[in-house]
Design an enzyme around this catalytic site. Structure first.
Site, mmCIF file in Angstrom:
data_model
loop_
_atom_site.group_PDB
_atom_site.id
_atom_site.type_symbol
_atom_site.label_atom_id
_atom_site.label_comp_id
_atom_site.label_asym_id
_atom_site.label_seq_id
_atom_site.Cartn_x
_atom_site.Cartn_y
_atom_site.Cartn_z
ATOM 1 N N TYR A 144 0.855 -1.202 0.000
ATOM 2 C CA TYR A 144 0.000 0.000 0.000
ATOM 3 C C TYR A 144 0.883 1.242 0.000
ATOM 4 C CZ TYR A 144 -3.751 -3.227 0.765
ATOM 5 O OH TYR A 144 -4.632 -4.266 0.578
ATOM 6 N N SER A 145 0.560 2.173 -0.893
ATOM 7 C CA SER A 145 1.289 3.445 -0.929
ATOM 8 C C SER A 145 0.994 4.209 0.361
ATOM 9 C CB SER A 145 0.820 4.322 -2.087
ATOM 10 O OG SER A 145 0.842 3.617 -3.291
ATOM 11 N N CYS A 321 0.164 7.528 -10.463
ATOM 12 C CA CYS A 321 -0.129 6.425 -9.548
ATOM 13 C C CYS A 321 -1.602 6.033 -9.640
ATOM 14 C CB CYS A 321 0.214 6.829 -8.115
ATOM 15 S SG CYS A 321 0.125 5.455 -6.957
ATOM 16 N N GLU A 361 3.948 4.484 -10.820
ATOM 17 C CA GLU A 361 3.637 3.327 -9.988
ATOM 18 C C GLU A 361 2.167 3.000 -10.231
ATOM 19 O OE1 GLU A 361 6.105 2.396 -6.388
ATOM 20 O OE2 GLU A 361 4.239 3.069 -5.459
ATOM 21 N N TYR A 363 -0.825 -0.120 -11.140
ATOM 22 C CA TYR A 363 -1.081 -1.488 -10.716
ATOM 23 C C TYR A 363 -2.242 -2.079 -11.492
ATOM 24 C CZ TYR A 363 -2.977 -5.102 -7.691
ATOM 25 O OH TYR A 363 -3.476 -6.262 -7.210
HETATM 26 C C1 LIG Z 1 3.048 -0.566 -5.138
HETATM 27 C C2 LIG Z 1 1.577 -0.783 -4.836
HETATM 28 C C3 LIG Z 1 0.889 0.144 -4.096
HETATM 29 C C4 LIG Z 1 -0.462 -0.041 -3.831
HETATM 30 N N1 LIG Z 1 -1.109 0.902 -3.117
HETATM 31 C C5 LIG Z 1 -2.413 0.769 -2.852
HETATM 32 C C6 LIG Z 1 -3.113 1.785 -2.133
HETATM 33 O O1 LIG Z 1 -2.542 2.821 -1.739
HETATM 34 N N2 LIG Z 1 -4.412 1.593 -1.878
HETATM 35 C C7 LIG Z 1 -5.071 0.481 -2.318
HETATM 36 O O2 LIG Z 1 -6.266 0.355 -2.036
HETATM 37 N N3 LIG Z 1 -4.425 -0.473 -3.009
HETATM 38 C C8 LIG Z 1 -3.118 -0.376 -3.274
HETATM 39 N N4 LIG Z 1 -2.457 -1.352 -3.959
HETATM 40 C C9 LIG Z 1 -3.180 -2.611 -4.257
HETATM 41 C C10 LIG Z 1 -3.078 -3.605 -3.030
HETATM 42 O O3 LIG Z 1 -1.741 -4.055 -2.906
HETATM 43 C C11 LIG Z 1 -3.951 -4.834 -3.157
HETATM 44 O O4 LIG Z 1 -3.653 -5.485 -4.360
HETATM 45 C C12 LIG Z 1 -5.435 -4.561 -3.092
HETATM 46 O O5 LIG Z 1 -5.783 -3.970 -1.850
HETATM 47 C C13 LIG Z 1 -6.221 -5.873 -3.222
HETATM 48 O O6 LIG Z 1 -5.770 -6.749 -2.236
HETATM 49 P P1 LIG Z 1 -6.743 -7.745 -1.472
HETATM 50 O O7 LIG Z 1 -5.936 -8.610 -0.572
HETATM 51 O O8 LIG Z 1 -7.895 -7.038 -0.884
HETATM 52 O O9 LIG Z 1 -7.321 -8.614 -2.650
HETATM 53 P P2 LIG Z 1 -6.932 -10.139 -2.978
HETATM 54 O O10 LIG Z 1 -7.551 -11.052 -2.004
HETATM 55 O O11 LIG Z 1 -5.470 -10.208 -3.184
HETATM 56 O O12 LIG Z 1 -7.682 -10.291 -4.334
HETATM 57 C C14 LIG Z 1 -7.185 -9.645 -5.485
HETATM 58 C C15 LIG Z 1 -7.384 -10.608 -6.634
HETATM 59 O O13 LIG Z 1 -8.762 -10.716 -6.886
HETATM 60 C C16 LIG Z 1 -8.980 -10.863 -8.259
HETATM 61 N N5 LIG Z 1 -9.883 -9.784 -8.700
HETATM 62 C C17 LIG Z 1 -9.839 -8.482 -8.320
HETATM 63 N N6 LIG Z 1 -10.816 -7.803 -8.897
HETATM 64 C C18 LIG Z 1 -11.492 -8.677 -9.654
HETATM 65 C C19 LIG Z 1 -12.597 -8.572 -10.519
HETATM 66 N N7 LIG Z 1 -13.221 -7.396 -10.692
HETATM 67 N N8 LIG Z 1 -13.015 -9.684 -11.153
HETATM 68 C C20 LIG Z 1 -12.406 -10.866 -10.976
HETATM 69 N N9 LIG Z 1 -11.336 -11.029 -10.182
HETATM 70 C C21 LIG Z 1 -10.894 -9.955 -9.540
HETATM 71 C C22 LIG Z 1 -7.639 -10.772 -8.943
HETATM 72 O O14 LIG Z 1 -7.165 -12.079 -9.155
HETATM 73 C C23 LIG Z 1 -6.778 -10.081 -7.929
HETATM 74 O O15 LIG Z 1 -5.430 -10.429 -8.035
HETATM 75 C C24 LIG Z 1 -1.130 -1.194 -4.285
HETATM 76 C C25 LIG Z 1 -0.419 -2.133 -5.042
HETATM 77 C C26 LIG Z 1 0.899 -1.938 -5.327
HETATM 78 C C27 LIG Z 1 1.629 -2.961 -6.139
HETATM 79 N N1 LIG Z 2 1.135 2.302 -6.440
HETATM 80 C C1 LIG Z 2 0.215 1.553 -6.945
HETATM 81 O O1 LIG Z 2 0.455 0.694 -7.727
HETATM 82 C C2 LIG Z 2 -1.145 1.786 -6.483
HETATM 83 C C3 LIG Z 2 -1.391 2.744 -5.503
HETATM 84 C C4 LIG Z 2 -2.680 2.974 -5.129
HETATM 85 C C5 LIG Z 2 -3.708 2.268 -5.729
HETATM 86 N N2 LIG Z 2 -3.435 1.336 -6.637
HETATM 87 C C6 LIG Z 2 -4.513 0.621 -7.341
HETATM 88 O O2 LIG Z 2 -5.105 1.568 -8.222
HETATM 89 C C7 LIG Z 2 -6.446 1.268 -8.404
HETATM 90 C C8 LIG Z 2 -7.335 2.511 -8.139
HETATM 91 O O3 LIG Z 2 -8.568 2.035 -7.995
HETATM 92 P P1 LIG Z 2 -9.699 2.738 -7.183
HETATM 93 O O4 LIG Z 2 -10.744 1.683 -7.084
HETATM 94 O O5 LIG Z 2 -9.157 3.389 -6.018
HETATM 95 O O6 LIG Z 2 -10.152 3.820 -8.210
HETATM 96 P P2 LIG Z 2 -11.583 4.366 -8.533
HETATM 97 O O7 LIG Z 2 -12.119 5.034 -7.350
HETATM 98 O O8 LIG Z 2 -12.396 3.303 -9.191
HETATM 99 O O9 LIG Z 2 -11.177 5.475 -9.581
HETATM 100 C C9 LIG Z 2 -10.529 5.149 -10.757
HETATM 101 C C10 LIG Z 2 -10.891 6.208 -11.787
HETATM 102 O O10 LIG Z 2 -10.130 5.978 -12.954
HETATM 103 C C11 LIG Z 2 -11.036 5.825 -14.050
HETATM 104 N N3 LIG Z 2 -10.447 4.956 -15.072
HETATM 105 C C12 LIG Z 2 -10.791 3.697 -15.414
HETATM 106 N N4 LIG Z 2 -10.045 3.277 -16.444
HETATM 107 C C13 LIG Z 2 -9.226 4.305 -16.761
HETATM 108 C C14 LIG Z 2 -8.248 4.480 -17.754
HETATM 109 N N5 LIG Z 2 -7.927 3.532 -18.638
HETATM 110 N N6 LIG Z 2 -7.581 5.662 -17.805
HETATM 111 C C15 LIG Z 2 -7.872 6.640 -16.926
HETATM 112 N N7 LIG Z 2 -8.806 6.542 -15.973
HETATM 113 C C16 LIG Z 2 -9.472 5.371 -15.885
HETATM 114 C C17 LIG Z 2 -12.299 5.280 -13.448
HETATM 115 O O11 LIG Z 2 -13.404 5.534 -14.291
HETATM 116 P P3 LIG Z 2 -14.649 4.549 -14.468
HETATM 117 O O12 LIG Z 2 -14.640 3.600 -13.319
HETATM 118 O O13 LIG Z 2 -15.822 5.436 -14.513
HETATM 119 O O14 LIG Z 2 -14.404 3.856 -15.793
HETATM 120 C C18 LIG Z 2 -12.352 6.107 -12.180
HETATM 121 O O15 LIG Z 2 -12.831 7.397 -12.451
HETATM 122 C C19 LIG Z 2 -6.757 0.122 -7.456
HETATM 123 O O16 LIG Z 2 -6.699 -1.060 -8.227
HETATM 124 C C20 LIG Z 2 -5.623 0.156 -6.463
HETATM 125 O O17 LIG Z 2 -5.383 -1.098 -5.879
HETATM 126 C C21 LIG Z 2 -2.184 1.112 -7.049
#
Ligand SMILES: Cc1cc2nc3c(=O)[nH]c(=O)nc-3n(C[C@H](O)[C@H](O)[C@H](O)COP(=O)(O)OP(=O)(O)OC[C@H]3O[C@@H](n4cnc5c(N)ncnc54)[C@H](O)[C@@H]3O)c2cc1C
Ligand SMILES: NC(=O)c1ccc[n+]([C@@H]2O[C@H](COP(=O)([O-])OP(=O)(O)OC[C@H]3O[C@@H](n4cnc5c(N)ncnc54)[C@H](OP(=O)(O)O)[C@@H]3O)[C@@H](O)[C@H]2O)c1
Length: 363
Positions: A144-145, A321, A361, A363
């Protein structure tokens, strides 16, 4: 010189705000620590506004800061806590920050670290959810960021905050599946223990140059590292960092009820209108002139020329991000602009990446 900064942390719409009832860091009305005084405005608690006043000694930086690779930045701690030996913190506060009618829930949570998990703005932590997986093994960590600045939401370097989306989806069999770690985190009650690993990551470290232009592109919870940057820039005072550049945040969310930390960002804008620009893209409520869905890249397209000009300065840094799909959309905006100047965008982006001016960053 001592300076005081007041930040309002607002938690707009939760029915189930979980404010701490017993911790050493927060008492119901006010606590005083060595470097910082925090007030929780009693009248605001019911409206879920927490006022924080951080007091830190300051001095303006004397000269222009030299570019040092973020990989070589001194004092950045990585992997202090590994999965086999995680740090056990406690949840101090956990509150829903999306409206009740938003599609999905996002929570802001603060954990105690007692200063044992020293992180920088832009890093992440790992969390190991309680319980076991289907094979009877401990759950794997999820990253998690970090959503707080290095000082933490209470200004004492003793906490770390996250912004977590609760993952719930329907699988192919039509069953509702809850993500393991995000649900563990969003359900955490104040006082509960949480196993933390890390900190990790150097990709999203902030540029040191206080005069830089920093363009931040976030979708959903991808806002986390930028809240961290922006607190450092606008809500805190530091001896060796006084931001005087341009911070420009683009935040994309589905509905206005899912706009994250909106009040905080608006407060920053009030404080530093010359140094902070703020643009939201609300995909399910707004469209562009052509009637297309307002994604972050659609909003950026309104400023395309200006953004392209900024990208040609050597002290402009772009950070992205959130959802993986967003980078492609942003490339589509930049490509024709670069092409007008006879530049191949993908090559140009490679150069920016090499110079650590394009930081991703997703995901
Ligand atoms: C660098 C980094 C930073 C991140 N920062 C954040 C952050 O700040 N906040 C945040 O909320 N998350 C963040 N994430 C994402 C976070 O790490 C988790 O992946 C996320 O919270 C889901 O984990 P979980 O254990 O709840 O789900 P899990 O139990 O791990 O389930 C996830 C799995 O469910 C399946 N899945 C998910 N959605 C669907 C779908 N719609 N249909 C079918 N299958 C599906 C996929 O196989 C997926 O891999 C970050 C990820 C990375 C890599
Ligand atoms: N460092 C990391 O890697 C990191 C850090 C934080 C979060 N994450 C991940 O980032 C994701 C954010 O999800 P969220 O559920 O928090 O977001 P959210 O509230 O659903 O918001 C995402 C927004 O982006 C829009 N969107 C969808 N496809 C897009 C595209 N191709 N280009 C631009 N915008 C698009 C969505 O629009 P519509 O839904 O209306 O299509 C929505 O407005 C999560 O999967 C989280 O785990 C990763």
């Amino acid at each position: 010189m001592a300076a005081a900064v007041t930040a309002a942390v607002s938690f707009p719409s939760s029915k189930s705000t979980s404010l701490p009832t017993r911790t050493s860091i927060i008492t119901p009305d006010r606590i005083t620590l060595k470097k910082a005084t925090f007030y929780r405005d009693a009248s605001a608690v019911s409206g879920r506004v927490v006022s924080i006043r951080a007091q830190v000694t300051t001095e303006a930086p004397a000269t222009k800061v030299e570019k040092v690779s973020k990989k070589d930045e001194e004092g950045v701690v990585v992997n202090k806590f590994k999965p086999k030996n995680p740090y056990t913190g406690r949840c101090l506060l956990n509150t829903k920050i999306t409206g009740d009618d938003a599609p999905g829930e996002t929570w802001h949570m603060v954990f105690s670290t007692e200063g044992e998990v020293p992180y920088r703005e832009g890093q992440s932590i790992g969390v190991i959810a309680d319980g076991e997986d289907k094979n009877g093994k401990p759950h794997k960590l999820r990253l998690y960021s970090i959503a707080s600045s290095a000082l933490g939401d209470f200004g004492d370097t003793k906490t770390v905050s996250l912004c977590v989306k609760r993952l719930v989806y329907t699988n192919e069999q039509g069953e509702i599946v809850k993500g393991v770690c995000s649900n563990f985190l969003c359900d955490l009650k104040p006082g509960a223990e949480v196993k933390i690993t890390g900190p990790v990551g150097k990709e999203m470290l902030m540029p040191k140059d206080p005069n830089a232009t920093i363009i931040m592109l976030a979708t959903g919870t991808g806002i986390a590292p930028f809240r961290s940057f922006l607190w450092k820039m606008f809500f805190e005072k530091h001896e060796n960092y006084k931001f005087n550049g341009l911070a420009w945040l683009f935040l994309g969310v589905p509905t206005s009820s899912s706009l994250l930390y909106k009040e905080e960002f608006e407060k920053m804008k009030e404080k530093a209108p010359e140094n902070f620009r703020l643009d939201f893209a609300v995909s399910r409520e707004q469209t562009n002139e052509k009637g297309e869905k307002m994604y972050i890249q659609t909003r950026m397209a309104e400023y395309a020329e200006e953004l392209w000009q900024l990208l040609q300065k050597d002290n402009t840094f772009v950070y992205m991000c959130g959802l993986k799909g967003m980078e492609k959309g942003i490339d589509e905006i930049m490509s024709p602009l670069a092409a007008k100047d006879g530049i191949e965008w993908i090559d140009y982006k490679k150069q920016l990446k090499k110079a650590e001016q394009w930081n991703v960053e997703v995901y």
